[in-house]
Design a protein around this motif. Structure first.
Motif, PDB file in Angstrom:
ATOM      1  N   TYR A 113       0.654  -1.300  -0.142  1.00  0.00           N
ATOM      2  CA  TYR A 113       0.075   0.029   0.180  1.00  0.00           C
ATOM      3  C   TYR A 113       0.289   1.490   0.314  1.00  0.00           C
ATOM      4  CZ  TYR A 113      -3.044  -3.103   2.331  1.00  0.00           C
ATOM      5  OH  TYR A 113      -3.582  -4.857   2.802  1.00  0.00           O
ATOM      6  N   TYR A 128      -0.009   4.911   1.699  1.00  0.00           N
ATOM      7  CA  TYR A 128      -0.634   5.861   2.622  1.00  0.00           C
ATOM      8  C   TYR A 128       0.169   7.409   1.897  1.00  0.00           C
ATOM      9  CZ  TYR A 128      -3.623   2.906   4.256  1.00  0.00           C
ATOM     10  OH  TYR A 128      -4.435   1.676   4.512  1.00  0.00           O
ATOM     11  N   GLN A 156      -0.027  10.848   4.008  1.00  0.00           N
ATOM     12  CA  GLN A 156      -0.594  11.963   5.554  1.00  0.00           C
ATOM     13  C   GLN A 156       0.447  13.318   6.242  1.00  0.00           C
ATOM     14  OE1 GLN A 156       0.971   9.687   9.338  1.00  0.00           O
ATOM     15  NE2 GLN A 156      -1.053  10.878   9.885  1.00  0.00           N
ATOM     16  N   LYS A 177      -1.174  16.130  11.302  1.00  0.00           N
ATOM     17  CA  LYS A 177      -1.975  15.759  12.351  1.00  0.00           C
ATOM     18  C   LYS A 177      -3.321  15.579  11.342  1.00  0.00           C
ATOM     19  CE  LYS A 177      -0.081  19.908  15.729  1.00  0.00           C
ATOM     20  NZ  LYS A 177       0.320  18.497  16.826  1.00  0.00           N
ATOM     21  N   LYS A 178      -3.081  14.852  10.133  1.00  0.00           N
ATOM     22  CA  LYS A 178      -4.455  14.564   9.694  1.00  0.00           C
ATOM     23  C   LYS A 178      -3.636  12.641   9.358  1.00  0.00           C
ATOM     24  CE  LYS A 178      -5.909  17.579   8.147  1.00  0.00           C
ATOM     25  NZ  LYS A 178      -7.588  18.409   8.860  1.00  0.00           N
ATOM     26  N   PRO A 179      -5.217  12.081   9.452  1.00  0.00           N
ATOM     27  CA  PRO A 179      -5.187  10.687   9.488  1.00  0.00           C
ATOM     28  C   PRO A 179      -4.335   9.789   8.133  1.00  0.00           C
ATOM     29  CG  PRO A 179      -7.475  10.900   9.011  1.00  0.00           C
ATOM     30  CD  PRO A 179      -6.698  12.026   9.242  1.00  0.00           C
ATOM     31  N   PRO A 180      -3.567   9.126   8.255  1.00  0.00           N
ATOM     32  CA  PRO A 180      -3.609   8.175   7.301  1.00  0.00           C
ATOM     33  C   PRO A 180      -4.338   8.142   5.324  1.00  0.00           C
ATOM     34  CG  PRO A 180      -2.686   7.000   8.178  1.00  0.00           C
ATOM     35  CD  PRO A 180      -3.179   8.253   9.209  1.00  0.00           C
ATOM     36  N   LEU A 185      -5.587   6.896   1.982  1.00  0.00           N
ATOM     37  CA  LEU A 185      -4.758   5.149   0.924  1.00  0.00           C
ATOM     38  C   LEU A 185      -5.320   5.751  -0.030  1.00  0.00           C
ATOM     39  CD1 LEU A 185      -4.524   2.799   0.460  1.00  0.00           C
ATOM     40  CD2 LEU A 185      -6.624   2.053  -0.013  1.00  0.00           C
ATOM     41  N   ILE A 223      -6.463  -1.192  -6.513  1.00  0.00           N
ATOM     42  CA  ILE A 223      -7.389   0.165  -5.892  1.00  0.00           C
ATOM     43  C   ILE A 223      -6.209   1.031  -6.611  1.00  0.00           C
ATOM     44  CG2 ILE A 223      -7.903   1.620  -4.319  1.00  0.00           C
ATOM     45  CD1 ILE A 223      -8.956  -1.042  -2.190  1.00  0.00           C
ATOM     46  N   LEU A 238       3.963  12.636   4.794  1.00  0.00           N
ATOM     47  CA  LEU A 238       5.056  12.080   4.725  1.00  0.00           C
ATOM     48  C   LEU A 238       4.050  10.864   4.053  1.00  0.00           C
ATOM     49  CD1 LEU A 238       6.865  10.461   7.013  1.00  0.00           C
ATOM     50  CD2 LEU A 238       4.800  10.339   8.371  1.00  0.00           C
ATOM     51  N   LEU A 290       3.558   7.050   2.929  1.00  0.00           N
ATOM     52  CA  LEU A 290       3.924   5.447   3.699  1.00  0.00           C
ATOM     53  C   LEU A 290       3.781   4.505   3.351  1.00  0.00           C
ATOM     54  CD1 LEU A 290       1.671   7.037   7.146  1.00  0.00           C
ATOM     55  CD2 LEU A 290       4.714   6.630   7.269  1.00  0.00           C
ATOM     56  N   LEU A 343      -1.862  -3.835   9.388  1.00  0.00           N
ATOM     57  CA  LEU A 343      -1.162  -3.446   8.671  1.00  0.00           C
ATOM     58  C   LEU A 343       0.596  -2.961   8.706  1.00  0.00           C
ATOM     59  CD1 LEU A 343      -2.596  -0.857   6.371  1.00  0.00           C
ATOM     60  CD2 LEU A 343      -2.680  -3.201   6.049  1.00  0.00           C
ATOM     61  N   PHE A 373       3.219  -1.397   8.626  1.00  0.00           N
ATOM     62  CA  PHE A 373       3.858   0.535   7.977  1.00  0.00           C
ATOM     63  C   PHE A 373       5.521   0.363   8.241  1.00  0.00           C
ATOM     64  CE2 PHE A 373       0.124   3.154   6.823  1.00  0.00           C
ATOM     65  CZ  PHE A 373      -0.896   1.801   7.533  1.00  0.00           C
ATOM     66  N   GLY A 374       6.617   1.159   6.890  1.00  0.00           N
ATOM     67  CA  GLY A 374       7.588   1.245   7.060  1.00  0.00           C
ATOM     68  C   GLY A 374       7.685   2.838   8.130  1.00  0.00           C
ATOM     69  N   SER A 375       8.361   3.361   8.040  1.00  0.00           N
ATOM     70  CA  SER A 375       9.190   4.759   8.536  1.00  0.00           C
ATOM     71  C   SER A 375       8.629   5.870   7.824  1.00  0.00           C
ATOM     72  CB  SER A 375      10.568   4.948   8.920  1.00  0.00           C
ATOM     73  OG  SER A 375      10.996   4.192  10.123  1.00  0.00           O
ATOM     74  N   TYR A 416      -3.278   1.684  15.653  1.00  0.00           N
ATOM     75  CA  TYR A 416      -2.648   1.577  16.122  1.00  0.00           C
ATOM     76  C   TYR A 416      -1.508   2.910  16.963  1.00  0.00           C
ATOM     77  CZ  TYR A 416      -2.615  -0.794  11.712  1.00  0.00           C
ATOM     78  OH  TYR A 416      -3.170  -2.336  10.921  1.00  0.00           O
ATOM     79  N   GLY A 449       6.384   5.688  11.196  1.00  0.00           N
ATOM     80  CA  GLY A 449       4.247   5.361  10.137  1.00  0.00           C
ATOM     81  C   GLY A 449       3.902   4.065  11.650  1.00  0.00           C
ATOM     82  N   GLY A 452      -9.100   6.888  12.102  1.00  0.00           N
ATOM     83  CA  GLY A 452      -9.209   8.559  12.225  1.00  0.00           C
ATOM     84  C   GLY A 452      -8.341   9.100  12.227  1.00  0.00           C
TER      85      GLY A 452
END
Lengths: 117, 110
Positions: free
Chosen positions: A33, A35, A37, A40-43, A45, A56, A88, A90, A106, A108-110, B36, B43, B101
């Motif tokens: 995947y 993502y 980001q 201050k927001k969510p990741p 997709l 997708i 960012l 991801l 999931l 995730f990488g850094s 998470y 991440g 979220g």
């Protein structure tokens, strides 16, 4: 090895540049995947690859072009980005692609912190 | 559309106390909810998953509940430590992927 490795960690690019983000995992995961980001927001997709095929695309502008050369690698090619694309980025993987409601966690990488000037 | 909301942007607590974070969802219950942890510039890291038919799940100092009547999941960290300071994200399952979220930033003070 339970890591997802992303390179580079930081990237600054101009609006006319072409660059690529790279992601690698050796856990045998068959879903990968991208993502995005913002602070201050969510990741959010962007793309999902299932068994190396794009499954997708969340209406992402064509200046972002994903590629999955094999089951371990995922690239994101960037061209003619805008300053608002700074974020960012991801990469994540999961063991199998979700079928219906997914219970796949999931990994995730850094991330790559991208700045577009 | 299926939404997932974490209404508290930030939560400050004293070391040793229990932190409780809230996640609410709209419309139908997701089959799964995941939690998470995300540290700045990193991440997210998977912590716990709870199924719709499970009321509670535990892992060491962490506990997650799932209340389909209230359309809510609670995430508890007992005996909190400064090292628990981070942003905690809940995510609802959907077709082939997750919706996250906004997260709650937890700060545990010594």
């Amino acid at each position: 090895d339970t890591e997802v490795t992303q390179t580079p960690k930081h990237l600054v690019m101009g609006m006319t540049n072409k660059k690529s983000l790279k992601c690698e995992q050796h856990m045998g995961h068959r879903a990968m995947y991208w993502y995005k980001q913002k602070a201050k927001k969510p990741p959010e997709l962007m793309f999902v690859y299932s068994y190396e095929k794009l499954s997708i695309n969340e209406s992402v502008p064509s200046r972002f072009s994903p590629e999955c050369p094999n089951s371990s690698l995922l690239n994101l090619h960037l061209h003619a980005l805008q300053p608002e694309d700074s974020a960012l980025y991801l990469c994540a993987s999961s063991q199998v692609p979700g079928q219906g409601a997914t219970n796949e966690k999931l990994f995730f990488g850094s991330g790559t912190q991208l700045s577009v000037l | 559309s299926q939404k997932i909301e974490q209404n508290s942007e930030a939560l400050n607590i004293q070391e040793g106390k229990t932190a409780t974070l809230t996640c609410n969802y709209t419309n139908y219950s997701p089959a799964y909810l995941q939690w998470y942890r995300q540290d700045p510039g990193r991440g997210p890291v998977f912590l716990l998953l709870i199924r719709e038919n499970e009321k509670e799940k535990r892992k060491e100092r962490l506990k997650v509940t799932f209340d389909t009547t209230l359309k809510q999941s609670l995430f508890h960290i007992t005996a909190s430590q400064p090292a628990d300071s981070a942003t905690y994200l809940c995510a609802r399952s959907g077709y082939s992927t997750l919706t996250f979220g906004k997260g709650t930033m937890l700060l545990v003070s010594p």
